[in-house]
Design an enzyme around this catalytic site. Sequence first.
Site, PDB file in Angstrom:
ATOM      1  CB  CYS B  89       2.680   1.228   4.006  1.00  0.00           C
ATOM      2  SG  CYS B  89       1.063   1.060   3.235  1.00  0.00           S
ATOM      3  CG  HIS B 191       0.983   3.400   8.050  1.00  0.00           C
ATOM      4  ND1 HIS B 191       1.883   4.128   7.315  1.00  0.00           N
ATOM      5  CD2 HIS B 191       0.163   2.800   7.153  1.00  0.00           C
ATOM      6  CE1 HIS B 191       1.612   3.986   6.020  1.00  0.00           C
ATOM      7  NE2 HIS B 191       0.581   3.177   5.899  1.00  0.00           N
ATOM      8  CD  GLU B 193       3.867   6.073   9.619  1.00  0.00           C
ATOM      9  OE1 GLU B 193       4.168   4.938  10.059  1.00  0.00           O
ATOM     10  OE2 GLU B 193       3.434   6.258   8.465  1.00  0.00           O
TER      11      GLU B 193
END
Lengths: 759, 221
Positions: B89, B191, B193
Amino acid sequence: MVLADRIGNKEEAQKLGLLESEYELICDGLGRAPTFTELAMFSGMWSEHCSYKNSILLLKQLYSQSDRLLAKPGEENAGALRLDDRLAVVFKIESHNHPSAIEPYQGAATGVGGIMRDIFTMGARPIISLNSLRFGNPTEPRNKWLLKNVVKGIGDYGNALGIACAAGEIFFHDSYSKNPLVNAMTVGIAEIDKMASARAGKPGNLVIYVGAKTGRDGIHGASFASKELSNESAEERSAVQVGDPFMEKLLMEATLECLKKKLVVAIQDMGAAGLVSSSSEMSASGGVGMRLALEKVPAREEGMEPFEFMLSESQERMLLIVEKDRKEEVLAVFEKWELDAAVIGETTAGKNLTISFHGKIYADLPAELLAKKAPRYEREFQKPAHDLWARFNHESHQTPDDFSQLLTKNDTEGLGIFLQQLLSEPNFASKEPVYEQYDTDIGLGKIIGPGQNAGVYRVPNSQMALSVTVDGNGFYVAQEPYLGAQHTVAECYRNIVSSGATPIGLTNCLNFANPYKPENFYFFRNAVLGMSDACAKLKIPITGGNVSFYNESEDGPVLPTPTMGMVGLLEDASYTLPAILQPGERLAVLGFFKPQLGGSLYAYLRRRSFGGVLPPLDLEQEIRCGELLLSLNRKKLLSGAIDLSFGGLLYAALRLVFAANRKNRQTSGLDLCGVLSLPVKQSAVNFDELYFGESAHSYLVAYLPEKEKEIVDIATRAGVPFQPIGMGLPADLLKLGDAEIVMSQLQSSFENGLKLLFY
Amino acid sequence: MKRLKAGILVFPGSNCDRDLGQSLENFFSCEVEYLWHSRSFEIQHDIYFVPGGFSYGDYLRSGALAARARSMDSLKAAIKQGRMAVGICNGFQILTESHLLEGALIRNKSLKYICRNIGLKGEGVFKDAPAGYHLPISHGEGNFIAGSDTLKRIEGEGRVIFRYSDNPNGSMNDIAGICDASRRVYGLMPHPERALLPSLDDALTAKRYGTFFFEKLFALL
């Protein structure tokens, strides 16, 4: 002490928004006439916004009992409840209606910034935020402009700060056209032994200013928020502050680092009435005096006067009270985050707040007089003789039972068109086009994001999760304020319960009109009493809140809208219940389902009137029903639930299916719609009321067929009605009796209704 | 097994650094060190991450100021030594602003911030991404652009790592992530994560999504 400043007179007091009697009170309290700087300080602190002078007598009576309570309402920056031996939840809601009406982007952004500071000032790291928004008809250009910019302001600020948006609500009604409501709520988690206080402690401590530099922005913001909006309000744009989320992020990290290291005695953010409120409140609460030298305040403009320093509402600033031998450590933290930090004064042995500027004294007065001795008024209240919102209630020619007719005629096409129109109405349509502009995932807490009963987010480093919701119902409160406010509490309660959590606390934002008009105060008073009584019955403490008066324009008052934010606790996050009905599951109404069209969203849409009899509310039944749902969930007998409130039974059932489809199409890439098969009994039932009437104490629950017997047994023993009404099957249909309507068409109406306004 | 050492670069305004660090520790037993922007660092990590957020408030252009931080000089030296770097990002934006990756990321076509789960097609080392692969996105400036020669080169060398199945932001050729010519520097807007813990309102599950990404990535070390 010799005061260098000139006297502030009665005429200036009036210009600053103080009453003549208040000016006299100030003179009595001081034993002399105030200086101009002092007068300006009083105008901020004794404004409605800071002093709650017209509401505090009522608010003092709010129910607030709980073993979990860590801070008494109103004593700290936000409410705090114990979650376990180690952790506390800290939460609060606040309005930023007037700034948002004038400058929607900055108004909303700084609203978010302000409430975040209230939370991290307590030593809690914000984990989630919510917002409650109300606008006029969104197809009108100005309302659309307000909507888009408020949403962008909230998003840009919260996203950059990095706090997940967990839930919210948006509602449209013409009464909010010139005065939209923008209420923002933040929920944070603190370690109990590291929580901060707003009490200044003993004399001889340093007063340290940290964060952004001070400018002239927002001067008299607090008194601006305490007036009605008018056409001239647009000229008051200078009173709206400008937000900088980057600065706030640095300030948050630096503040939390200082608090974690226990470097700070007391701390308060400089919100409304800026330096005056933070200094006088910490001084008064701590019972110590305070001396400030304003030339030491980091300034970003030249030639600022003492009163401007005191009243500036520049954002992203904090005031810290620090013991002398901790000074270097505190300054080092702020240095690391590249923020201004300046010692601007110290606490003193007296009780006075003393303000100097280049050696000359401009104000020297008891902090308590400023912070705690604002007059408290008991306002008159009078039930209005006529409907204040009559102009919005035009009984239309459309009869309310179109749906019943279509259903009895088994008119499949007509039903499809009817439902598609309904679901694409802004108040019914999916709010995803709004909340997809907010970061809902940051922090890795999300179990359920916006769009369902309540947002459910994990408590970091624990097994627990928090369930959060925010609700308001202007239609109900305008109709019957006491009962309407009770309904709002009950709806929050059901939102939390249907996510599998136990409600533990409530915060509120009371959006009403000018309190000096007895008919407005009638709504305020009764709503406050209703809210408190309902909380007492449900044993949910009210931990704090915010009052926003003067929500009206030359067109009249907005609907009286107490917005309530509720927090619930799941001790084990794995018990979270989604609002989803999957194919293969059955659907039943659980509870005391007593639908009424009075005050309902459906009736307003069809008849353009929110009049009529409100649904009955029995809080004993509400508790029985809620506790039953929670015990079924603890036994893992349910797979999904949604509360029946707003919009009625069919709307709730469809939302369960839409949520399943939204989830399933991510994995399969297909729109696999469930069948919702609802029987239509050909008796004397009014189907409009059955399917769209609103009811308290009832839920729709989804469960696997093999669990039905056990559920029925338990419900029967608890004496709570349980009525199976349909099921989910893997086909793209809604079945209502013999009528079959294409589900995916309904879903796209639901999903696209609001989208058109944003693209 | 030897614990992986991961360095996470942190800038003022980064806000996904902790999420990423905790994920690496909890799910992949990594040893995580946070590397503050104003200091150079010793090159002693197996892999470096540039996390998401709003470094320097995204002022000027997102990633532009962070690209000039002192820690970035160390990162460039580490990459020269063959260490891996991954930008997620805002991290992706920082890597393009540093010219460690080609192209640029501009405002989403809709001019709106978008946070949702998005279907992705994996390519290159991620080509085994299962059907229906999704990851969350959350950005206002994820619209990938590159000059036509650059784009041709990236495509020709098979350096696209993810493509959107339903382009949310206007990116050229639906590009969601790329790597550099050395295949040691990776950047992506989604993302991973955020796709390690289950949520109930969407279909993210650990097995299929976040773990897939990190396991494929660590296999390259």
